[in-house]
Design an enzyme around this catalytic site. Structure first.
Site, PDB file in Angstrom:
ATOM      1  N   TYR A 154      24.698 -77.707 -33.311  1.00 31.58           N
ATOM      2  CA  TYR A 154      26.123 -78.011 -33.119  1.00 31.58           C
ATOM      3  C   TYR A 154      26.717 -78.607 -34.396  1.00 31.58           C
ATOM      4  O   TYR A 154      27.789 -78.188 -34.855  1.00 31.58           O
ATOM      5  CB  TYR A 154      26.262 -78.986 -31.951  1.00 31.58           C
ATOM      6  CG  TYR A 154      27.619 -79.631 -31.797  1.00 31.58           C
ATOM      7  CD1 TYR A 154      28.651 -78.970 -31.134  1.00 31.58           C
ATOM      8  CD2 TYR A 154      27.870 -80.910 -32.299  1.00 31.58           C
ATOM      9  CE1 TYR A 154      29.896 -79.563 -30.980  1.00 31.58           C
ATOM     10  CE2 TYR A 154      29.104 -81.513 -32.153  1.00 31.58           C
ATOM     11  CZ  TYR A 154      30.119 -80.839 -31.488  1.00 31.58           C
ATOM     12  OH  TYR A 154      31.352 -81.440 -31.347  1.00 31.58           O
ATOM     13  N   SER A 197      34.040 -81.966 -36.282  1.00 33.08           N
ATOM     14  CA  SER A 197      33.385 -83.142 -35.698  1.00 33.08           C
ATOM     15  C   SER A 197      32.814 -84.014 -36.807  1.00 33.08           C
ATOM     16  O   SER A 197      32.425 -83.499 -37.878  1.00 33.08           O
ATOM     17  CB  SER A 197      32.238 -82.705 -34.783  1.00 33.08           C
ATOM     18  OG  SER A 197      31.486 -83.827 -34.357  1.00 33.08           O
TER      19      SER A 197
HETATM   20  P1  NAP Z   1      35.129 -80.564 -23.240  1.00 35.54           P
HETATM   21  O1  NAP Z   1      35.760 -81.707 -22.506  1.00 35.54           O
HETATM   22  O2  NAP Z   1      33.762 -80.116 -22.879  1.00 35.54           O
HETATM   23  O3  NAP Z   1      36.136 -79.321 -23.149  1.00 35.54           O
HETATM   24  C1  NAP Z   1      35.774 -78.117 -23.775  1.00 35.54           C
HETATM   25  C2  NAP Z   1      36.921 -77.136 -23.658  1.00 35.54           C
HETATM   26  O4  NAP Z   1      36.532 -75.941 -24.361  1.00 35.54           O
HETATM   27  C3  NAP Z   1      37.225 -76.734 -22.235  1.00 35.54           C
HETATM   28  O5  NAP Z   1      38.618 -76.545 -22.119  1.00 35.54           O
HETATM   29  C4  NAP Z   1      36.477 -75.412 -22.086  1.00 35.54           C
HETATM   30  O6  NAP Z   1      37.057 -74.519 -21.161  1.00 35.54           O
HETATM   31  C5  NAP Z   1      36.653 -74.840 -23.472  1.00 35.54           C
HETATM   32  N1  NAP Z   1      35.656 -73.820 -23.809  1.00 35.54           N
HETATM   33  C6  NAP Z   1      34.301 -73.930 -23.832  1.00 35.54           C
HETATM   34  N2  NAP Z   1      33.744 -72.766 -24.194  1.00 35.54           N
HETATM   35  C7  NAP Z   1      34.760 -71.890 -24.415  1.00 35.54           C
HETATM   36  C8  NAP Z   1      34.848 -70.533 -24.791  1.00 35.54           C
HETATM   37  N3  NAP Z   1      33.748 -69.814 -25.035  1.00 35.54           N
HETATM   38  N4  NAP Z   1      36.068 -69.957 -24.897  1.00 35.54           N
HETATM   39  C9  NAP Z   1      37.200 -70.661 -24.646  1.00 35.54           C
HETATM   40  N5  NAP Z   1      37.186 -71.955 -24.267  1.00 35.54           N
HETATM   41  C10 NAP Z   1      35.984 -72.567 -24.160  1.00 35.54           C
HETATM   42  O7  NAP Z   1      35.085 -80.846 -24.801  1.00 35.54           O
HETATM   43  P2  NAP Z   1      35.886 -81.869 -25.734  1.00 35.54           P
HETATM   44  O8  NAP Z   1      35.069 -83.077 -25.884  1.00 35.54           O
HETATM   45  O9  NAP Z   1      37.302 -81.972 -25.336  1.00 35.54           O
HETATM   46  O10 NAP Z   1      35.748 -81.079 -27.112  1.00 35.54           O
HETATM   47  C11 NAP Z   1      36.798 -80.327 -27.667  1.00 35.54           C
HETATM   48  C12 NAP Z   1      36.452 -80.061 -29.118  1.00 35.54           C
HETATM   49  O11 NAP Z   1      36.280 -81.313 -29.789  1.00 35.54           O
HETATM   50  C13 NAP Z   1      35.143 -79.290 -29.312  1.00 35.54           C
HETATM   51  O12 NAP Z   1      35.275 -78.374 -30.359  1.00 35.54           O
HETATM   52  C14 NAP Z   1      34.160 -80.380 -29.678  1.00 35.54           C
HETATM   53  O13 NAP Z   1      33.100 -79.894 -30.453  1.00 35.54           O
HETATM   54  C15 NAP Z   1      35.044 -81.329 -30.467  1.00 35.54           C
HETATM   55  N6  NAP Z   1      34.530 -82.696 -30.543  1.00 35.54           N
HETATM   56  C16 NAP Z   1      34.363 -83.459 -29.437  1.00 35.54           C
HETATM   57  C17 NAP Z   1      33.849 -84.749 -29.565  1.00 35.54           C
HETATM   58  C18 NAP Z   1      33.632 -85.672 -28.389  1.00 35.54           C
HETATM   59  O14 NAP Z   1      32.991 -86.722 -28.552  1.00 35.54           O
HETATM   60  N7  NAP Z   1      34.142 -85.357 -27.213  1.00 35.54           N
HETATM   61  C19 NAP Z   1      33.511 -85.234 -30.824  1.00 35.54           C
HETATM   62  C20 NAP Z   1      33.683 -84.424 -31.931  1.00 35.54           C
HETATM   63  C21 NAP Z   1      34.201 -83.149 -31.772  1.00 35.54           C
HETATM   64  P3  NAP Z   1      36.655 -74.517 -19.587  1.00 35.54           P
HETATM   65  O15 NAP Z   1      37.429 -75.658 -18.966  1.00 35.54           O
HETATM   66  O16 NAP Z   1      37.094 -73.200 -19.085  1.00 35.54           O
HETATM   67  O17 NAP Z   1      35.177 -74.733 -19.520  1.00 35.54           O
END
Ligand code: NAP
Length: 248
Positions: A157, A143
Site C-alpha cells: 500500500y 498517504s
Molecule cells: P474508506 O473509508 O475505506 O473508503 C474508501 C472509499 O473508496 C469508499 O468510498 C469505497 O467505495 C471506495 N473504493 C474502494 N475501492 C474502490 C474501487 N475499486 N473503485 C472505486 N471506489 C473504490 O477509506 P478512507 O480512509 O476514506 O481512504 C480514502 C483515501 O485516503 C484512500 O486513498 C486512502 O488510501 C487514503 N488515506 C487514508 C488514510 C486513513 O488513515 N484513513 C490515511 C492516508 C491515506 P465503497 O463504499 O463502494 O466500498
C-alpha cells in the site's frame, strides 16, 4: 462556467467529506462508489437536502470501461468535469511483505495507481485547453505511508502511494501549460473505516501517540486541504503536496 467535481470513492470516509464540502462550496458533484451503493446514496441525499446538486456513479476505478462510462455519465448529467479527486483507495490485511501474494499486490496497485491514472486521463482530456476544455484541477489522495513505508503492515500500500506521488509530480509538469493543476494530499492517521478493512480497527488508537499532535485526524480536516488545492486560492500551486498528518 459550472464547477463539476468527480470524487472517486466518494461514498465513505475522506471521499464522502470531500463530496459534501465540495457541494457546499458550489461544485456539482459526482459521488463514485465501487460496492456500497447505500452509502453513496446517503452522500447524494445529504448534498441534495442541503440544496446542492449531485449524482452517484458506480465504477470500479481499476476497470477502464467502468471509468469511461462514469465520465460519459458526468458529461451528460452535470457537464464536463473541472475538478477530480483521486481518492478511491484500498489496503489489505496487515502483514509482512513475506506473506503477500502477487494477487494482493496487483489488486492494490490496480485500484490505487492504475485507477488514478485512468481517471486523471479521462478528466484531463475534458479539462485541457489544448482540447476543448477550460482548465481544471486534480488532487490525488496519497498517504503519509508514501514517506514512512509502513513496515510490517502494508508496504504494498505504501509503495502504491509512493507511485501516486511520482505520478503527481510528472502529471503536474505535463499538464501545467494546458490549464490543469495537479497536486496531492498525504493524510496521516485518519479516523475512517479503512483501518477495519485491514483487520485492525484498534490501529487508530494504538498509533495515536506516534503522532506529534497526539490525536487522530478527521476526514473533514483532509477534505479542507483537498478543497483548498482545487480552489482558485491555490492558483499557482501545482506538483505540490500537503501533508495532513498531525506533524508525522
Ligand atoms: P474508506 O473509508 O475505506 O473508503 C474508501 C472509499 O473508496 C469508499 O468510498 C469505497 O467505495 C471506495 N473504493 C474502494 N475501492 C474502490 C474501487 N475499486 N473503485 C472505486 N471506489 C473504490 O477509506 P478512507 O480512509 O476514506 O481512504 C480514502 C483515501 O485516503 C484512500 O486513498 C486512502 O488510501 C487514503 N488515506 C487514508 C488514510 C486513513 O488513515 N484513513 C490515511 C492516508 C491515506 P465503497 O463504499 O463502494 O466500498
Amino acid at each position: 462556467m459550472d464547477h463539476v467535481l468527480v470524487v472517486t470513492g466518494g461514498s465513505r470516509g475522506i471521499g464522502a467529506e470531500v463530496a459534501q464540502l465540495g457541494a457546499a462550496r458550489g461544485y456539482k458533484v459526482c459521488v463514485n462508489y465501487a460496492r456500497n451503493k447505500k452509502a453513496a446514496q446517503a452522500v447524494v441525499d445529504s448534498i441534495r437536502d442541503a440544496g446542492g446538486e449531485a449524482i452517484m456513479a458506480h465504477a470500479d476505478v481499476a476497470e477502464e470501461a467502468d471509468v469511461k462510462a462514469m465520465f460519459r455519465l458526468v458529461d451528460q448529467e452535470l457537464g464536463p468535469v473541472t475538478a477530480l479527486v483521486n481518492n478511491a483507495g484500498i489496503i489489505d490485511q496487515s502483514g509482512k511483505v513475506a506473506t503477500m501474494t502477487a494477487e494482493r499486490i496487483n489488486r492494490i496497485l490496480a485500484v490505487n495507481v492504475t485507477g488514478s491514472f485512468i481517471c486523471a486521463r479521462e478528466a484531463a482530456r475534458r479539462m485541457s485547453t489544448e482540447h476543448e476544455g477550460e482548465g481544471g484541477a486534480i488532487v490525488n489522495v496519497s498517504s503519509a505511508a508514501a514517506r514512512l513505508g509502513s513496515p510490517n503492515e502494508f508496504v504494498d500500500y505504501a509503495a502504491s502511494k509512493g507511485a501516486m506521488d511520482t505520478f503527481t509530480i510528472g502529471l503536474a509538469k505535463e499538464l501545467a501549460a494546458e490549464g490543469i493543476r495537479v497536486n496531492a494530499v498525504r493524510p496521516g492517521l485518519i479516523d475512517t473505516e479503512i483501518h477495519a478493512a485491514a483487520g485492525d480497527a484498534e490501529r487508530v488508537e494504538r498509533f495515536r501517540t506516534a503522532v506529534p499532535m497526539q490525536r487522530v485526524g478527521t476526514a473533514l480536516e483532509v477534505a479542507e486541504a483537498v478543497l483548498w488545492l482545487l480552489s482558485d486560492s491555490a492558483s499557482y500551486v501545482t506538483g505540490s503536496f500537503v501533508d495532513v498528518a498531525g506533524g508525522r
